[in-house]
Design a protein around this motif. Sequence first.
Motif, PDB file in Angstrom:
ATOM      1  N   ALA A 186       1.299  15.305  -3.430  1.00  0.00           N
ATOM      2  CA  ALA A 186       2.539  14.897  -2.763  1.00  0.00           C
ATOM      3  C   ALA A 186       3.726  15.060  -3.707  1.00  0.00           C
ATOM      4  O   ALA A 186       4.784  15.571  -3.323  1.00  0.00           O
ATOM      5  CB  ALA A 186       2.432  13.440  -2.298  1.00  0.00           C
ATOM      6  N   TYR A 187       3.532  14.649  -4.943  1.00  0.00           N
ATOM      7  CA  TYR A 187       4.593  14.758  -5.941  1.00  0.00           C
ATOM      8  C   TYR A 187       4.968  16.215  -6.147  1.00  0.00           C
ATOM      9  O   TYR A 187       6.144  16.569  -6.257  1.00  0.00           O
ATOM     10  CB  TYR A 187       4.110  14.139  -7.250  1.00  0.00           C
ATOM     11  N   LEU A 247      12.074   8.728  -3.125  1.00  0.00           N
ATOM     12  CA  LEU A 247      13.280   9.403  -2.644  1.00  0.00           C
ATOM     13  C   LEU A 247      14.124   8.495  -1.735  1.00  0.00           C
ATOM     14  O   LEU A 247      15.327   8.361  -1.966  1.00  0.00           O
ATOM     15  CB  LEU A 247      12.921  10.711  -1.941  1.00  0.00           C
ATOM     16  N   PRO A 248      13.525   7.845  -0.727  1.00  0.00           N
ATOM     17  CA  PRO A 248      14.343   6.935   0.087  1.00  0.00           C
ATOM     18  C   PRO A 248      15.029   5.857  -0.759  1.00  0.00           C
ATOM     19  O   PRO A 248      16.202   5.562  -0.533  1.00  0.00           O
ATOM     20  CB  PRO A 248      13.322   6.302   1.040  1.00  0.00           C
ATOM     21  N   SER A 300       1.765  11.401   1.943  1.00  0.00           N
ATOM     22  CA  SER A 300       1.807   9.995   1.545  1.00  0.00           C
ATOM     23  C   SER A 300       1.398   9.088   2.696  1.00  0.00           C
ATOM     24  O   SER A 300       0.743   8.068   2.496  1.00  0.00           O
ATOM     25  CB  SER A 300       3.212   9.626   1.095  1.00  0.00           C
ATOM     26  N   LEU A 343       0.810  -1.221   0.000  1.00  0.00           N
ATOM     27  CA  LEU A 343       0.000   0.000   0.000  1.00  0.00           C
ATOM     28  C   LEU A 343       0.846   1.275   0.000  1.00  0.00           C
ATOM     29  O   LEU A 343       0.309   2.366  -0.105  1.00  0.00           O
ATOM     30  CB  LEU A 343      -0.907   0.015   1.237  1.00  0.00           C
ATOM     31  N   LEU A 344       2.162   1.131   0.143  1.00  0.00           N
ATOM     32  CA  LEU A 344       3.005   2.324   0.238  1.00  0.00           C
ATOM     33  C   LEU A 344       2.924   3.153  -1.036  1.00  0.00           C
ATOM     34  O   LEU A 344       3.165   2.644  -2.124  1.00  0.00           O
ATOM     35  CB  LEU A 344       4.454   1.921   0.489  1.00  0.00           C
ATOM     36  N   PRO A 345       2.609   4.444  -0.914  1.00  0.00           N
ATOM     37  CA  PRO A 345       2.508   5.288  -2.107  1.00  0.00           C
ATOM     38  C   PRO A 345       3.887   5.489  -2.746  1.00  0.00           C
ATOM     39  O   PRO A 345       4.880   5.691  -2.046  1.00  0.00           O
ATOM     40  CB  PRO A 345       1.980   6.612  -1.572  1.00  0.00           C
ATOM     41  N   PHE A 375       7.760   4.413 -13.372  1.00  0.00           N
ATOM     42  CA  PHE A 375       8.094   5.440 -12.401  1.00  0.00           C
ATOM     43  C   PHE A 375       9.482   5.238 -11.781  1.00  0.00           C
ATOM     44  O   PHE A 375      10.284   6.162 -11.726  1.00  0.00           O
ATOM     45  CB  PHE A 375       7.026   5.491 -11.314  1.00  0.00           C
ATOM     46  N   MET A 426      11.399  11.386   7.349  1.00  0.00           N
ATOM     47  CA  MET A 426      11.396  12.611   6.545  1.00  0.00           C
ATOM     48  C   MET A 426      10.219  13.514   6.884  1.00  0.00           C
ATOM     49  O   MET A 426      10.304  14.730   6.794  1.00  0.00           O
ATOM     50  CB  MET A 426      11.340  12.274   5.055  1.00  0.00           C
ATOM     51  N   TYR A 451      12.214   5.470   6.511  1.00  0.00           N
ATOM     52  CA  TYR A 451      12.919   6.706   6.177  1.00  0.00           C
ATOM     53  C   TYR A 451      11.925   7.793   5.774  1.00  0.00           C
ATOM     54  O   TYR A 451      12.085   8.958   6.136  1.00  0.00           O
ATOM     55  CB  TYR A 451      13.940   6.460   5.070  1.00  0.00           C
ATOM     56  N   ALA A 452      10.880   7.407   5.041  1.00  0.00           N
ATOM     57  CA  ALA A 452       9.848   8.367   4.654  1.00  0.00           C
ATOM     58  C   ALA A 452       9.160   8.924   5.899  1.00  0.00           C
ATOM     59  O   ALA A 452       8.860  10.126   5.982  1.00  0.00           O
ATOM     60  CB  ALA A 452       8.829   7.718   3.729  1.00  0.00           C
ATOM     61  N   PHE A 461      10.241  17.585   0.780  1.00  0.00           N
ATOM     62  CA  PHE A 461      10.025  16.144   0.874  1.00  0.00           C
ATOM     63  C   PHE A 461       9.276  15.770   2.145  1.00  0.00           C
ATOM     64  O   PHE A 461       8.568  14.767   2.183  1.00  0.00           O
ATOM     65  CB  PHE A 461      11.365  15.410   0.820  1.00  0.00           C
ATOM     66  N   MET A 521      -2.218   8.795   2.889  1.00  0.00           N
ATOM     67  CA  MET A 521      -2.734   7.867   1.870  1.00  0.00           C
ATOM     68  C   MET A 521      -2.535   6.418   2.308  1.00  0.00           C
ATOM     69  O   MET A 521      -3.405   5.572   2.140  1.00  0.00           O
ATOM     70  CB  MET A 521      -2.009   8.097   0.545  1.00  0.00           C
ATOM     71  N   SER A 526       5.036   7.923  -4.358  1.00  0.00           N
ATOM     72  CA  SER A 526       5.636   9.235  -4.164  1.00  0.00           C
ATOM     73  C   SER A 526       6.440   9.296  -2.866  1.00  0.00           C
ATOM     74  O   SER A 526       7.391  10.066  -2.760  1.00  0.00           O
ATOM     75  CB  SER A 526       4.544  10.311  -4.152  1.00  0.00           C
ATOM     76  N   ALA A 527       6.060   8.479  -1.876  1.00  0.00           N
ATOM     77  CA  ALA A 527       6.802   8.484  -0.619  1.00  0.00           C
ATOM     78  C   ALA A 527       8.060   7.632  -0.719  1.00  0.00           C
ATOM     79  O   ALA A 527       9.050   7.890  -0.054  1.00  0.00           O
ATOM     80  CB  ALA A 527       5.916   7.967   0.513  1.00  0.00           C
ATOM     81  N   MET A 528       8.012   6.599  -1.551  1.00  0.00           N
ATOM     82  CA  MET A 528       9.109   5.623  -1.585  1.00  0.00           C
ATOM     83  C   MET A 528      10.252   6.035  -2.495  1.00  0.00           C
ATOM     84  O   MET A 528      11.378   5.578  -2.332  1.00  0.00           O
ATOM     85  CB  MET A 528       8.573   4.266  -2.051  1.00  0.00           C
ATOM     86  N   ALA A 550      10.312   2.916   3.827  1.00  0.00           N
ATOM     87  CA  ALA A 550       9.089   3.439   4.440  1.00  0.00           C
ATOM     88  C   ALA A 550       9.412   4.147   5.750  1.00  0.00           C
ATOM     89  O   ALA A 550       8.895   5.228   6.036  1.00  0.00           O
ATOM     90  CB  ALA A 550       8.091   2.316   4.674  1.00  0.00           C
ATOM     91  N   ALA A 584       6.020  13.451   2.257  1.00  0.00           N
ATOM     92  CA  ALA A 584       5.951  12.226   3.057  1.00  0.00           C
ATOM     93  C   ALA A 584       4.735  12.254   3.978  1.00  0.00           C
ATOM     94  O   ALA A 584       4.054  11.245   4.149  1.00  0.00           O
ATOM     95  CB  ALA A 584       7.232  12.057   3.864  1.00  0.00           C
TER      96      ALA A 584
END
Lengths: 314, 318
Positions: B274-275, A148-149, B291, A140-142, A235, B56, B52-53, B284, B294, A144-146, B50, B288
């Motif tokens: 978010a983007y 960058l990490p 996100s 389910l992780l979006p 993506f 952030m 790390y997000a 960021f 969501m 857009s959040a993943m 995750a 995050a």
Amino acid sequence: MTGQKATNNRARSRMSLRRYLGELGIVGYVIRLAILLVFAIYFVVPLVWLLFATTRDPSNLYSNWFPLTFGSLDRLATSWNNIIAYQNGEMLLWMGNSIRYTGLSLLGSLAICIPAGYILAIGHFPGRRVLLWLTLITMLLPVSAMVLPLFLELNLAHLIDTQWAVILPAMFFPFGVYLTYVYYGSSLPGELVDAARVDGCSELRVFWNLALPLGRPLLGLLAFISFNANWNNFFGPYVMLNNDKVYNMPVGLNSVVAATSALRPGFNPTPGATSFVQADAAMAALFMIVPVVIVFIFSMRYVTKGAFTGGVKG
Amino acid sequence: MATSATPAALPLTRRSRLSRLGIGWRRHRISYLLALPYIIFMAIFGIGPALYALLMSFSKWSMGTPQYFAAGLDNYKLAYGDARFFQVFGNLLEFLIVSVPLGIGLVVLLALLLDMRPGRFSSALRLLYFIPGAVTGPALVLLVICILDPGISPFGPIFNFLGATNFDALVFPGSLPFVFTIMGFFSGAGMWIAIQHGGLQGMSREVLEAAELDGCNAWQKALYIKLPFMRPYIVYQTILIFALNVQLFVEPQLLTSTWVQANVPPQWAPNQLAYSYAFDVGNFGAAAALSLLMLGIGLAGAYVLIRWTGFFKLGGQS
């Protein structure tokens, strides 16, 4: 056993029309056919249109009263040549990249997700439930959040702009683990596993000699889902790859779309991007579609041929 | 309770618990071994990023270097206080209400209809339904844009008949939930039909034969035998469709890009917002924070479904 299975399948597929009509009723027969055909039109007509679009000039696209018409073979040849010749054959390079990335991701993801999904379905080990929840959460992780990490992580390992920046993340395939879990959980007869254990099979042997061979439909399903996901992976590679020599097809196509002058805004000021309806763009899209169709046909053979028929006889 | 225990009893329980764990480890060694590669990849490419997000979302950036925990809840306040916040989540809600039930209902219907009479015709149709699955991302949006332009669309005559003569008459903010549903169904339904078909193959023939002997007709077999059997697959599909649709991104993003210039707002879906925080503004942390909301919505939906259906009790745990 295989012989018996084959006859079963044949018997099933040759259910006589009369018996079938009797089971469905005339009205039911017509309704079923109508629904199936309406959806066939919905799914297929746009693709046929796309196929014809490779042969039509922009003027032809607009002037014809009938939208599904063939243009000219000349235009088709031009589209083909334009795509092949694009930047000294870069399209073929991307095709090769895509095949390699997809193949390696596919093999890796299946090797990882089938044992995991299997043991989640039949095992009773501590932590099973946690692992199921974590699988769900990671699915389910979006994106857009993943992004960058992941980028920072791969950068740390000096893998940005290499094939591994695409392949390694793709080998983590929680969707596949879930599907495997559902498949074995709902279809693998528990008696069969227990019988194998009683006969002295080790857990590894049960998996290797019993579950894997019985999982042929699953293998077919997973193979095409994974292939599809990786072949169309956009993506991740879009962010991880900056050098156009390592692009895969979707990222490459995107760069074509962005670079072609005919597709720029202003070239065609009417909204709806009709300038996009270019025989070349349609041809490029076909390059993406045809391999998936081939893989689908092969994997569906797997799906329908293997089944649990006759696994447990009373 | 503890007062009644003799002094010797405590170490004994602890020892037996430890030894039980030891036996447990040895007994479950193979289980962990089979799951190990997955666990490793999950840690590196799932849980790690995750977390790390999450970190952030509490951090702020100055000159490109992150200052962890410096932001406190600022990112959340910024993102959740944005005027577009309710707009994008409202849009998402509309899209989910349209796309999830419609997508699942039609897929199940088609899968069952195809399964009523296995054979060449059904196999061919299944393939036809699936082929659009090869069209995703940029190619899909490109194709759908053409299809929704009455001037060149193969369905142009139908659109004209309905009174829609140009692209903007079909694609406008109010119609977007339906446009994205049609797009998604076009490219995704075939794969789900194939998955449901694969699931139905796992059904035991004996049960179906028994039903036939009892006089079940094709409709009754579909409704009372096959449909209940498909339940875990339907739950699986619901969870995934829900999860994927919450993350809607590529379709609205491409519709709003300069070369399409469709009449839609630049940030229609939460993922786009978010983007935009991440790559337009460079924040960021706020990206995050959004996100994570969501993720929360996706998890809440999945949790309700799993609780409601006992999905985790499949197979071995039943």
